[in-house]
Design a protein around this motif. Sequence first.
Motif, mmCIF file in Angstrom:
data_model
loop_
_atom_site.group_PDB
_atom_site.id
_atom_site.type_symbol
_atom_site.label_atom_id
_atom_site.label_comp_id
_atom_site.label_asym_id
_atom_site.label_seq_id
_atom_site.Cartn_x
_atom_site.Cartn_y
_atom_site.Cartn_z
ATOM 1 N N LYS A 1 19.243 -60.218 13.046
ATOM 2 C CA LYS A 1 19.115 -59.181 12.033
ATOM 3 C C LYS A 1 20.252 -58.174 12.139
ATOM 4 O O LYS A 1 20.079 -56.989 11.865
ATOM 5 C CB LYS A 1 17.758 -58.471 12.183
ATOM 6 C CG LYS A 1 16.559 -59.390 11.988
ATOM 7 C CD LYS A 1 15.248 -58.632 12.118
ATOM 8 C CE LYS A 1 14.063 -59.572 11.892
ATOM 9 N NZ LYS A 1 12.757 -58.854 12.016
ATOM 10 N N GLN B 1 22.907 -55.757 11.362
ATOM 11 C CA GLN B 1 23.225 -54.972 10.165
ATOM 12 C C GLN B 1 24.623 -54.371 10.231
ATOM 13 O O GLN B 1 25.197 -54.035 9.197
ATOM 14 C CB GLN B 1 22.183 -53.862 9.990
ATOM 15 C CG GLN B 1 20.774 -54.406 9.804
ATOM 16 C CD GLN B 1 19.743 -53.312 9.641
ATOM 17 O OE1 GLN B 1 20.079 -52.156 9.400
ATOM 18 N NE2 GLN B 1 18.483 -53.656 9.776
ATOM 19 N N GLN C 1 22.485 -59.848 8.524
ATOM 20 C CA GLN C 1 22.347 -58.889 7.429
ATOM 21 C C GLN C 1 23.538 -57.937 7.373
ATOM 22 O O GLN C 1 23.413 -56.774 6.988
ATOM 23 C CB GLN C 1 21.036 -58.099 7.587
ATOM 24 C CG GLN C 1 19.797 -58.970 7.559
ATOM 25 C CD GLN C 1 18.514 -58.203 7.854
ATOM 26 O OE1 GLN C 1 18.476 -56.972 7.832
ATOM 27 N NE2 GLN C 1 17.447 -58.920 8.144
ATOM 28 N N LYS D 1 26.458 -55.982 6.065
ATOM 29 C CA LYS D 1 26.923 -55.522 4.762
ATOM 30 C C LYS D 1 28.420 -55.217 4.775
ATOM 31 O O LYS D 1 29.049 -55.141 3.721
ATOM 32 C CB LYS D 1 26.143 -54.274 4.339
ATOM 33 C CG LYS D 1 24.656 -54.526 4.090
ATOM 34 C CD LYS D 1 23.974 -53.256 3.615
ATOM 35 C CE LYS D 1 22.494 -53.502 3.334
ATOM 36 N NZ LYS D 1 21.806 -52.262 2.882
ATOM 37 N N ASN E 1 25.419 -63.635 4.947
ATOM 38 C CA ASN E 1 25.224 -62.220 5.223
ATOM 39 C C ASN E 1 25.120 -61.457 3.896
ATOM 40 O O ASN E 1 24.828 -62.054 2.865
ATOM 41 C CB ASN E 1 26.364 -61.687 6.093
ATOM 42 C CG ASN E 1 26.174 -62.038 7.558
ATOM 43 O OD1 ASN E 1 25.414 -61.401 8.264
ATOM 44 N ND2 ASN E 1 26.882 -63.066 8.017
ATOM 45 N N LYS E 2 25.377 -60.154 3.931
ATOM 46 C CA LYS E 2 25.320 -59.339 2.719
ATOM 47 C C LYS E 2 26.640 -58.604 2.503
ATOM 48 O O LYS E 2 26.669 -57.493 1.968
ATOM 49 C CB LYS E 2 24.162 -58.340 2.810
ATOM 50 C CG LYS E 2 22.788 -59.001 2.941
ATOM 51 C CD LYS E 2 21.669 -57.965 3.016
ATOM 52 C CE LYS E 2 20.306 -58.628 3.117
ATOM 53 N NZ LYS E 2 19.196 -57.634 3.206
#
Length: 348
Positions: free
Chosen positions: A118, A120, A142, A144, A165-166
């Motif tokens: 997870k 970020q 995740q 960004k 991913n983002k």
Amino acid sequence: MMGPVLAACLLIILSTAWISQANGATCKKDGGVCTCNDQTKNVDCSSKGLTAIPSNIPVDTDNLKLDYNKLSSLPRTAFHSLSSLTYLSLDYNKLQTLPAGIFKELKNLETLWVTDNKLQALPIGVFDHLVNLDKLYLNRNQLKSLPPRVFDKLTKITYLDLEGNKLQSLPNGVFHNLPLLKELHLSYNQLRSVPQGVFDSLSSLNMLYLTNNPWDCTCNDILYMAKWLKKKQDEGLGGVDTAGCEEGGKAVLEITEEEAAEDCVYPNTTTAIPTTIITTLASSNDDDIPELPVPQENFQKFLGYQEPDHLPTQPQCLMSISGYLGLMMFFVLISAAILYVIHFLKKA
């Protein structure tokens, strides 16, 4: 004269036994949770429900598997005693970030898996010490954004996976120091364009995956990528036709200047790292990085386990309790042996 000799022998035997138990507590053969192979130097701790990395992993371990566990955070010094590692797997855990300096001593590491977590955000310089890294897997997290120059020191890397991913954008020059990179995965992100010149230094690249991104072919920011992909297609680079425009389904490499005539401005997300991570982890000197505050009542911290929301698993508790009991018994026997020597000497 045999009394002191016997006592000394007893001390040596007890010390050797204790050291052996402490060093092998990680492995199943000594009551631990991991499978250890002394010949191959492999330690397999996967699928054990671990909430923290077991203590006393052998320092000469070459291959360490910690995948399919419940790790949500890692101490900064988690791998500092494992400088022989060439392979490390942290797949399928619950990691939200990686502490700065965590890979500081892993100069021999060649393969790093951190997929299906997870994550970020990444701290600045987190990979800087992995100077021999060949493959890096960060897919299905995740993320960004990426910190500036995050891959700069990975000059030997040949495989980089950022798929799933983002990512909304890429930092300028993010791939500029990867001359040996052969395969790059950027599919299944949220990229609408890439910075001018971002792929220009990838002289060894032979496969690029760009599918399933919302590429905006109406803005002139896409023209660099369109021309670069067209050129590389003619040179035989694989995967260049996987980048399709968000609207119309046309391949990005087919876009013309007339079609991409608009001046578009996208939000700057290339350095959008949470401020808590920047202020805590961005120091270039790993030794100056402050430790994150931990509540005094944190029972896991007392036992050396890091996940705040879960107590250690049963095998881990047993390992800790047996370790403490073994230490107490060791000191009791040592004290008895010393008293015996003193008593014998007084009689003599």
